[in-house]
Design a protein around this motif. Structure first.
Motif, short mmCIF file in Angstrom:
data_model
loop_
_atom_site.label_atom_id
_atom_site.label_comp_id
_atom_site.label_asym_id
_atom_site.label_seq_id
_atom_site.Cartn_x
_atom_site.Cartn_y
_atom_site.Cartn_z
N ASP A 129 -3.28 3.25 -2.97
CA ASP A 129 -3.95 1.97 -3.17
C ASP A 129 -2.91 0.86 -3.15
O ASP A 129 -1.74 1.09 -2.87
CB ASP A 129 -4.71 1.96 -4.51
N GLU A 130 -3.36 -0.36 -3.42
CA GLU A 130 -2.45 -1.48 -3.48
C GLU A 130 -1.77 -1.51 -4.85
O GLU A 130 -2.43 -1.36 -5.87
CB GLU A 130 -3.18 -2.80 -3.24
N TYR B 124 0.91 5.13 1.09
CA TYR B 124 0.20 6.04 1.97
C TYR B 124 0.48 7.49 1.58
O TYR B 124 1.49 7.81 0.96
CB TYR B 124 0.65 5.85 3.42
N HIS C 33 -5.19 -3.88 6.18
CA HIS C 33 -4.97 -2.56 5.58
C HIS C 33 -3.53 -2.08 5.74
O HIS C 33 -3.17 -1.02 5.22
CB HIS C 33 -5.93 -1.53 6.18
N ASN D 33 0.83 -1.20 0.00
CA ASN D 33 0.00 0.00 0.00
C ASN D 33 0.86 1.25 0.00
O ASN D 33 1.91 1.28 0.65
CB ASN D 33 -0.90 0.04 1.24
#
Length: 475
Positions: free
Chosen positions: A64-65, A58, A228, A56
């Motif tokens: 997003d992934e 940030y 997450h 991910n």
């Protein structure tokens, strides 16, 4: 390809011939069809996508992934080079563990004036709650990721010591698995030391650090913040390949003075917890009371010797970038030896003279946050715009103690596959080190991160970098 570049080229000698470690690979590559190799590269991307090897990003609008780009040309290190690196890494890791024990006990290095008291006392990474605590086996850094860069044939520098929760080992393993699947003939032709047994070695090392009261086979758990988190793939990967339990904070509780996890048959005690969450979130009763990620009461159990936490709470003081600048002194203080691996020269911006120099030479330097990671919050002066430099100048003046600065190193280059063939790109290397009471185990290889943009010195995946398989020759 410019073979006369000012950077050390790990593939080519100055006369244009391949260096010895690359001899066999280069001979194989010269006979290959470039179209076939590009097709293999696409297959590798599909494999990573199917497997779900993502991270991910940030702090960005499109967070997003994403897949980490994988380059199919291996980075190759000779057995001789690796032997020197392992000696230097082992020396450094031993010194770090000795430093942590000392800092949380008698603090002899502070009494001797080798490290300033205020650097510890005013440091958020130092945990007073760990003073006087003896981790099982006196091991603080069970897993270490030592970031190395190369500037010449025999010139390696330690860029930083990752002693908290170093990540990236799952990519090292999947990179190798991908290469074995796509190019089995290469591994028949070239003797490459294996890395695939890392999960077994990790479990063995963690089990050896179990509390003395444990009888039988220790129960090992991996504590994750959840799906997450940017490294969740790695958490689940390692738990699965170790045969360990993957747990979140809400899965665990204190039962009869032990940390126990919820199972279909009730609660089961955990002996060793490989935690992948930061200190501040580990125990809401001891640290951040708003944390929903940790296990309430785990620090009381830990202090009583009822569980091993890997890495130990408070290890972050050892990989603080201000402490990093004292590592040559730390190594000499605890080992009586000069450091085998060099430190990058470092200006501590908390010091007035150093700050004045850094402000005057921002265009030439790399400036990093003391607690920063992942390539965030840093300035690469030679690649920065005037606006970026002006913004960073204001940050430095406002909070100089938050930053250190280093010269821009001439990082070595290794080849990557491009449309035209091989092209040089800058790299670093993160070998993974396992520490138990009776041994230090360094996996022969590591994670090579590569800057995919021509000329870029930033290799972090969060900043557009990729990875490649790292081959250590021999055996």
């Amino acid at each position: 390809m410019d073979k006369k570049a000012r950077f050390f080229d790990e593939l080519y000698q100055p006369d244009g011939n391949p260096r010895t470690p690359y001899d066999d690979y280069y001979g194989w590559f010269a006979q290959e069809d470039i179209k076939r190799l590009h097709k293999k590269s696409q297959e590798a991307e599909m494999f990573f996508r199917r497997t779900g090897i993502t991270f991910n990003v940030y702090g960005q609008a499109d967070a997003d992934e994403r897949l980490i780009p994988f380059d199919i040309v291996p980075r190759i290190i000779s057995e001789r080079e690796w032997a020197r690196l392992t000696r230097g890494i082992e020396q450094r890791v031993r010194a770090i563990n000795a430093f942590l024990y000392d800092i949380y006990h008698r603090q002899e290095i502070l009494r001797a004036g080798r490290v300033p008291v205020e650097l510890i006392a005013n440091n958020d990474a130092f945990l007073p709650q760990m003073i006087g605590v003896n981790p099982p086996g006196d091991v603080y850094t069970h897993i270490v990721g030592t970031d190395l860069v190369r500037t010449g044939e025999d010139e390696f520098f330690v860029l930083e010591d990752n002693a908290r929760t170093p990540s990236g080992v799952s990519y090292m393993l999947e990179n190798r698995e991908t290469m074995l699947q796509m190019f089995p003939e290469l591994f028949s032709r070239i003797k490459v030391q294996q890395v695939s047994d890392y999960p077994a070695r990790l479990r063995r090392s963690l089990a050896a650090c179990a509390p003395r009261t444990v009888t039988g086979t220790p129960v090992v758990g991996v504590l994750t913040p959840g799906i997450h988190n940017s490294a969740y793939f790695e958490h689940s990967f390692l738990a699965d390949h170790m045969g360990a339990e993957l747990v979140e904070g809400h899965d665990c509780r204190v039962v009869d003075g032990r940390i126990a996890m919820r199972t279909t048959r009730g609660y089961k005690a955990i002996d060793v917890l490989y935690r992948r969450i930061d200190d501040d979130y580990l125990d809401p009763l001891t640290f951040n009371p708003e944390s929903l990620l940790g296990i309430p009461g785990i620090m009381d159990v830990y202090r009583a010797g009822g569980i091993t936490i890997a890495n130990a709470p408070g290890t972050g003081i050892a990989d603080d970038k201000a402490i990093y600048s004292y590592m040559p002194d730390i190594i000499e203080f605890y080992t009586g030896e000069k450091a085998i691996l060099k430190n990058v020269p470092t200006w501590r911006c908390s010091e007035a003279d150093a700050l004045a120099y850094v402000l005057e030479h921002l265009e030439e330097l790399v400036v990093k946050e003391v607690h920063g990671s992942g390539g965030y919050g840093m300035l690469v002066g030679p690649a920065a715009s005037k606006k970026e430099i002006a913004r960073f100048r204001a940050k430095l003046k406002a909070k100089p103690g938050n930053y250190i600065a280093q010269p821009t190193l001439a990082l070595s280059t290794v080849p990557i596959l491009t449309k035209a063939g091989l092209a040089p790109r800058h790299v670093d290397l993160r070998p993974f080190v396992l520490v138990s009471p009776d041994r230090i185990d360094i996996t022969p290889g590591g994670l090579t991160r590569v800057a995919l943009k021509p000329g870029s010195l930033v290799v972090n995946s969060s900043q557009g970098g990729g990875t490649k398989d790292t081959w250590v020759l021999g055996e």
